[in-house]
Design an enzyme around this catalytic site. Structure first.
Site, PDB file in Angstrom:
ATOM      1  N   LYS A   1       0.775  -1.068  -0.031  1.00  0.00           N
ATOM      2  CA  LYS A   1      -0.027  -0.095   0.003  1.00  0.00           C
ATOM      3  C   LYS A   1       0.783   1.226   0.000  1.00  0.00           C
ATOM      4  CE  LYS A   1      -3.822   2.075   2.543  1.00  0.00           C
ATOM      5  NZ  LYS A   1      -4.563   2.240   3.755  1.00  0.00           N
TER       6      LYS A   1
ATOM      7  N   HIS B   1      -0.033   4.664   0.018  1.00  0.00           N
ATOM      8  CA  HIS B   1      -0.851   5.938   0.613  1.00  0.00           C
ATOM      9  C   HIS B   1      -1.328   5.532   2.161  1.00  0.00           C
ATOM     10  CE1 HIS B   1      -3.929   3.506  -1.215  1.00  0.00           C
ATOM     11  NE2 HIS B   1      -4.789   4.100  -0.406  1.00  0.00           N
TER      12      HIS B   1
END
Length: 226
Positions: free
Chosen positions: A108, A110
């Site tokens: 991931k 963000h």
């Protein structure tokens, strides 16, 4: 001769059968082997089943490894619910708060929780227990081990799976759990072994009949770990 088995192991064998997680018949495994039994950890799907499953894992970890650890690591994807429900059970049964952590298959990029891990970070100097459903070849730990060790000066206290199939891994005569212990230096254990399952269920009128027992014996003659 009957050996002494902890109550939680007997209860877990009954639980596997009730949930259809452990079946007897004729099954073709990923390895191509024809097996007279099949373990499907994906059969635990309801709230009560997952709650009980976590308690069995917690009891087995407590019995085998003790309580001196900080994080339960469950490899994605099947290990994620196992780590969560076992962390809950640990708090309930032993009053100990352990955190759960899993890896992401896709990193991931963000948000506050960006990165390759889901749940709690593993901090430098912490002790980790790895939790999985079942391992036949020991291949999954090859991916999991470097992820955990990359988090810093981390000690893995052990790995717990639900069932020790007690058959040789793909490139050795040793079982997957013994191979993991020999290669990585931490104990790899199971809530129950197939030997314990057979001893418990092969009784007059039991689930494992003489003919099923003969098929299992034949299977282990060919594929059993040394």
């Amino acid at each position: 001769m009957m050996f002494s088995m902890e109550d939680y192991k007997k209860e877990f064998i009954d639980f596997m059968v009730e949930c259809n997680a452990l079946k007897f018949g004729s099954f073709t495994l990923k390895s191509g082997r024809k097996s007279p039994f099949f373990m499907n950890a994906g059969a635990y799907v309801t709230g009560s089943q997952l709650s009980k499953l976590g308690e069995f894992y917690a009891k087995a970890i407590h019995s085998n490894f003790g309580d001196d650890f900080d994080v339960l690591f469950g490899p994605a994807y099947k290990g994620i619910p196992l780590a969560v429900t076992t962390a809950i059970a640990y708090s309930k049964l032993y009053g100990k708060e352990v955190r759960y952590c899993s890896n992401r298959k896709e990193e991931k990029d963000h948000g506050a929780d960006k990165g390759s891990l889901l749940g709690s970070p593993i901090k430098d100097g912490e002790r980790v227990a790895i939790i999985e459903d079942v391992t036949t070849s020991g291949k999954s730990i090859e991916e999991t081990y470097p992820i955990v060790m990359a988090q810093g000066n981390v000690k893995i206290i052990g790995e717990m799976v639900s069932l020790n199939r007690m058959e040789k891994a793909l490139d050795t005569d040793k079982s997957a759990l013994d191979t993991i212990t020999a290669k990585y230096g931490f104990p790899a254990r199971a809530i129950v072994s197939m030997q314990e399952v057979v001893e418990y269920l092969h009784t007059p009128g039991g689930l494992i009949t003489d003919s099923i027992k003969a098929e299992i014996d034949s299977y282990y003659k060919e594929w059993g770990a040394k």
